[in-house]
Design a protein around this motif. Structure first.
Motif, PDB file in Angstrom:
ATOM      1  N   VAL A 120     -68.131   1.182-112.089  1.00  0.00           N
ATOM      2  CA  VAL A 120     -68.726   1.747-113.106  1.00  0.00           C
ATOM      3  C   VAL A 120     -69.867   2.980-112.701  1.00  0.00           C
ATOM      4  N   ARG A 121     -69.477   4.135-113.547  1.00  0.00           N
ATOM      5  CA  ARG A 121     -70.498   5.175-113.151  1.00  0.00           C
ATOM      6  C   ARG A 121     -71.508   5.337-114.180  1.00  0.00           C
ATOM      7  N   GLU A 122     -72.864   5.923-113.929  1.00  0.00           N
ATOM      8  CA  GLU A 122     -73.907   5.771-114.967  1.00  0.00           C
ATOM      9  C   GLU A 122     -73.645   6.635-116.026  1.00  0.00           C
ATOM     10  N   SER A 123     -72.522   7.658-115.874  1.00  0.00           N
ATOM     11  CA  SER A 123     -72.182   8.547-117.212  1.00  0.00           C
ATOM     12  C   SER A 123     -71.457   7.797-118.025  1.00  0.00           C
ATOM     13  N   GLU A 124     -70.622   6.614-117.570  1.00  0.00           N
ATOM     14  CA  GLU A 124     -69.639   6.035-118.335  1.00  0.00           C
ATOM     15  C   GLU A 124     -70.180   4.935-119.566  1.00  0.00           C
ATOM     16  N   ALA A 125     -69.299   4.992-120.401  1.00  0.00           N
ATOM     17  CA  ALA A 125     -69.650   4.071-121.663  1.00  0.00           C
ATOM     18  C   ALA A 125     -68.342   3.618-121.978  1.00  0.00           C
ATOM     19  N   PHE A 126     -68.584   2.216-122.761  1.00  0.00           N
ATOM     20  CA  PHE A 126     -67.355   1.533-123.024  1.00  0.00           C
ATOM     21  C   PHE A 126     -67.492   0.942-124.545  1.00  0.00           C
TER      22      PHE A 126
END
Length: 258
Positions: free
Chosen positions: A58-64
């Motif tokens: 998971v990268r900091e820029s990603e959301a789910f």
């Protein structure tokens, strides 16, 4: 993986509504980021720490976000996007379709209308609904005479733009030739979550989606028989048709005094 945020956001990348399984018009929803091969997903943000802890890389820029499987089954693209083709490539469909040719018109004006001979007549206040048959009207008469159907829903602003007033005036001639043209206020179209792009749908099988420039000039069309794209267009057609008003009645509503 479908993610809620595209990796690149430089420049203007408008969204094209693909579809939703929500009855309330909020979420979940899928959008195509035009000019890219990415899909934007609208859904409930996942906040359960137990689920988030099991995610990998998971990268900091990603959301789910959470969406029902039915949304992806119904609308997720399964084929490469079609290439832009000249409109002349699909002209044969207006003669060769077997049952229905259905159109959604969403724009506030069309360059082709402003360049037509009828435009100056319209500006002069002349009747543009009558007159000799054009090649289009002649074909409409021929095809509808064989039992086929030409149908349209036009999205109209409140008050109508000049381009929409032109179509309301000229549309009566199309209706006389055999087209069934209906109209829908833009606010209602937005409430119903109708697509914001123009298309023709032939026999519930072939989808022809228009591309325009900022001057309302047709750049070409995208032609597809992809089942997810066609199904979404069929659903938009059925929704729009159910709520739209026939042209003759709509003209009376628009022109009646407040």
């Amino acid at each position: 993986m479908l993610v809620s945020q595209p990796a690149h956001t430089e420049g203007h990348m408008p969204l094209r509504f693909i579809g939703t399984t929500s009855d309330e018009g909020d979420c979940p929803t899928l959008y195509e980021i035009e000019g890219t091969d990415e899909i934007l997903v609208q859904g409930e943000l996942e906040t359960d720490p137990r689920r988030l802890a099991t995610l990998r890389d998971v990268r900091e820029s990603e959301a789910f976000v959470r969406v029902p499987r039915s949304l992806l089954v119904r609308y997720a693209p399964r084929a490469d996007a079609p290439e832009l083709a000249p409109f002349s490539d699909v002209k044969h469909l207006f003669r060769e379709f077997r049952h229905t040719a259905w159109r959604l018109e969403t724009r506030r004006g069309y360059a082709s209308d402003r360049k037509s001979p009828k435009w100056q007549q319209f500006l002069a206040g002349e009747d543009i609904a009558s007159g000799p048959d054009s090649a289009w009207l002649a074909n409409v008469r021929e095809q509808t005479g064989q039992g086929k159907r030409f149908e349209r829903v036009r999205v109209v602003d409140e008050p109508p733009t000049q381009g929409q007033e032109f179509l309301l005036a000229s549309g009566l001639g199309n209706v006389a030739a055999g087209e069934d043209i209906r109209n829908l206020p833009r606010a209602e179209a937005e409430r119903l979550r109708l697509p914001d792009f123009d298309f023709w749908l032939f026999d519930s099988k072939v989808l022809v989606r228009f591309a325009f420039d900022d001057e309302d000039t047709t750049l070409g069309v995208y032609v597809t028989e992809d089942t997810t794209e066609v199904l979404a267009a069929c659903q938009a057609r059925d929704t729009a048709w159910h709520h739209a008003t026939r042209t003759a009645e709509f003209v009376k509503q628009v022109r009646s005094p407040a």
